[in-house]
Enzyme design. Sequence first.
Site, PDB file in Angstrom:
ATOM      1  N   ASP A 131       3.409   8.253  -2.759  1.00 55.75           N
ATOM      2  CA  ASP A 131       2.823   6.944  -3.031  1.00 55.75           C
ATOM      3  C   ASP A 131       3.941   5.913  -3.027  1.00 55.75           C
ATOM      4  O   ASP A 131       5.114   6.261  -2.825  1.00 55.75           O
ATOM      5  CB  ASP A 131       2.030   6.935  -4.355  1.00 55.75           C
ATOM      6  CG  ASP A 131       0.799   6.036  -4.233  1.00 55.75           C
ATOM      7  OD1 ASP A 131       0.977   4.838  -3.928  1.00 55.75           O
ATOM      8  OD2 ASP A 131      -0.335   6.516  -4.405  1.00 55.75           O
ATOM      9  N   HIS A 133       0.197   2.957   0.832  1.00 53.90           N
ATOM     10  CA  HIS A 133       0.721   3.677  -0.340  1.00 53.90           C
ATOM     11  C   HIS A 133       1.991   4.431   0.042  1.00 53.90           C
ATOM     12  O   HIS A 133       2.205   5.564  -0.419  1.00 53.90           O
ATOM     13  CB  HIS A 133      -0.325   4.650  -0.904  1.00 53.90           C
ATOM     14  CG  HIS A 133      -1.389   3.969  -1.739  1.00 53.90           C
ATOM     15  ND1 HIS A 133      -1.137   3.449  -2.989  1.00 53.90           N
ATOM     16  CD2 HIS A 133      -2.700   3.726  -1.484  1.00 53.90           C
ATOM     17  CE1 HIS A 133      -2.263   2.923  -3.474  1.00 53.90           C
ATOM     18  NE2 HIS A 133      -3.218   3.063  -2.576  1.00 53.90           N
ATOM     19  N   GLU A 181      -6.877   2.099   0.769  1.00 51.36           N
ATOM     20  CA  GLU A 181      -6.334   0.837   0.282  1.00 51.36           C
ATOM     21  C   GLU A 181      -5.215   0.220   1.133  1.00 51.36           C
ATOM     22  O   GLU A 181      -4.255  -0.303   0.605  1.00 51.36           O
ATOM     23  CB  GLU A 181      -5.867   1.009  -1.169  1.00 51.36           C
ATOM     24  CG  GLU A 181      -7.015   1.400  -2.084  1.00 51.36           C
ATOM     25  CD  GLU A 181      -6.610   1.559  -3.553  1.00 51.36           C
ATOM     26  OE1 GLU A 181      -7.393   1.125  -4.402  1.00 51.36           O
ATOM     27  OE2 GLU A 181      -5.536   2.097  -3.835  1.00 51.36           O
TER      28      GLU A 181
HETATM   29  C1  ACM Z   1      -7.802   5.891  -4.872  1.00 51.67           C
HETATM   30  O1  ACM Z   1      -8.142   5.920  -6.064  1.00 51.67           O
HETATM   31  N1  ACM Z   1      -7.105   4.861  -4.390  1.00 51.67           N
HETATM   32  C2  ACM Z   1      -8.128   6.979  -3.964  1.00 51.67           C
END
Ligand code: ACM
Length: 779
Positions: free
Chosen positions: A209, A284, A349
């Site tokens: 991440d 991420h 995201e």
């Molecule tokens: C997530 O909670 N962004 C998969």
Amino acid sequence: MKTKINWALKSLIILFALCCLGCQNKASNPITEKDIHIIPKPKDLKLGSGHFVFTEKTKLYVPNNDHLGAADVLLNRFKTAANWDLEVVKDLPSTNFIQFKNNGNLDHEAYTLNVNNTHVTIEGNSFSGFSYGIQTLRQLLPSEIESQQPIESVVWEVPQVMITDSPRFKWRGLMLDVSRHFFQKEYIMETIDRLAYHKMNTLHLHLVDDQGWRIEIKKYPKLTDIGAYRVDQEDKPWNARPPQKEEVNNLYGGYFTQEDIKDIVAYAERRGVNVVPEIEMPAHVTSAIASYPEFSCLEEPVTVPSGGLWPITDIYCAGKESTFEFLENVLTEVMALFPSKYIHVGGDEATKTNWKTCKHCQKRMQLEGLKNVEELQSYFIKRMERFISSKGRILIGWDEILEGGLAPGATVMSWRGVKGGLEASSEGHDVVMTPGTHCYFDHYQGPMDTEPKAWGGFTPVSKVYEFDPVVDSMTQAQAEHVLGGQANLWAEYIPTTAHSEYMIFPRLAALSETLWSPKTNRSWTEFSSRLVPLFKRYEYQGINYARSAYAITAETEVNDSTHVITVALKTEFPDTDIRYALNDDLLETSGTSYTMPIEIDSTTTIKASRYDHNAPVGQVFNKTFNYHKAVGKPVTYNTLYSNSYQGKGSNNMVNIVRGTKNFHDGQWQAWIGNNMDLVIDLESSTELSEVTIGTMENQGPSIYFPTQIEVLLSTDGKSFSSVGKIDRPFKVNPTIELKDFTIRFNKQQATHVQVKAVSLKKTPSGGGAWLFVDEIVVN
Ligand code: ACM
Ligand code: ZN
């Protein structure tokens, strides 16, 4: 001849002794199904009478060496808790033994367990089946079997049962985020043991991440040299950690070497747990871009963030061939380490603004005929899917991988509710359900004012127990694509293993039952009665489980005609012994047993505690309910609140119950991109001198204080005149803050109060801004 008689005599004596033990126990303490506390609840259980009693001489007959690991768990428990070295044998003993018996008719994870006076038979058709049989046997033993040191004078007996058991779903998972905070391999292994204890079979490791890359990749050493470390700002709130200054040493972090990963995977295999690696892409990944900026669009140097980062714009460039070469090389090393059929590529995201201007990305879109950046993400994931499936594996990703078109062989992990799961399964794809509402273990599990800081949300253990991966509206064909479910523990607010345990347990127990046991007859009341004995086992195991389900909470109801408020006290456990005292009375001396809701018609403090065996336990509930002149009066809304945050409906603002910092706690009404404007009808002329508006700010999820508040009074409900106004210009605020805005004025009579709160309307980054209000206090 002589030896045979001896043997027969001995057997008779042992049998007689065992019978006596069994009978004795039966006479003094007859076993009923209520005494069996197995979690997850087996599919079918028949209770006999009597017991099987373990002795130091009990043998484990395990004919197949491949299944020895399943027996290990029991051997280790007896070694530690009883200081016995039980023997594993290859010849079937004549009495007092545990027998593994292969049964080719059983499903992969199914088992049967039969206990009689002389022996225990576990039938299975795989390592997993035998392993689950042993875990059930472990839960039938006295809880002292979980002890970390020898305990004497325990009769190690199990009741006679016949169990037929198999799981409802094949994916029963937990995700650990080791990026936001890093956890050592020893904790990962402990977690694997605990997963197996709950008959869970999947550990999903979120290895990548923004805030840390956690797996050694030999071909790209900078991923861990640089990407695994960040500036230590653990002393600051997650969302208030400024970007790194260049001269600072990066000290917080760590990563798993490839040897660590091999150890974890081998350990998990011996517990019947599959480890699914997650290598995030295309977003991420700031930790990766900090290490190799050449794989981003801008190629500018960035640092590994120590805390919150939003929106995520530094993502992999989808135009350059070198990005795909890099990711294929990374995944090649990952697949060599993890035998998992499923390889998780994240996909969530991504803010794709850089893709819109990057010449490489634009060229790719042109060449591939892609209409927008969503289709470019779809191209990205489809390309990775081709690579992963060419290696005989299956790509799994968060539900954003549906956007712009789903890759042909992909499996979807539905996290933004169940929508992604519904869509993917309707297109014939397998899905794993992990909706935030029930499966996000980073949410609060008890009243926010008594819990450690969590991400937000409210997912108590009883709510986890309501989870069902199959959505009512699914067709049979869709339901068949539901592999199962999974809890996700994001670790932004979880810096220690003790805290991680606190967030996982006992919610994992509830999840395990929803994923393993048949849906029929599922009952929170009955389950919660099995949860209490499990807590004792957790204590022996040294697990820092949450007692939040015991916390007392208050639910109020307003009587619109009498304006009396009733306050109901409860915990998550039905039939909790609660005692309470009002105002200055002391709980210790004046505590009254709570039997029915308490009525309030003036400002009142309620103190309450849960009692166990006549002694108070846990945290004392202590809340003052401020009665005021508008309680229970009719409210008319000139601008209606959002469907998503309706609070308690039309009397929410005048029910004296204040919201907490948890904006999901059901006490808040909210408006998005719009002002609040409402009128309270006091029903008679009333003398007033102040009005208070309760609000919240939590800028992370776009909740902002009002920029202006105004109170107007009327004596006829038609013409209103202003009695005061407060202006509060927008300020950056990294914390979650509750604030009461009070407007004071000269005493005057009024029949109606109008309150207007002006919303910020748009967040600094251009999205809709929320305005949250929990109460209008009129005095
Ligand atoms: C997530 O909670 N962004 C998969
Ligand atoms: Zn690009």
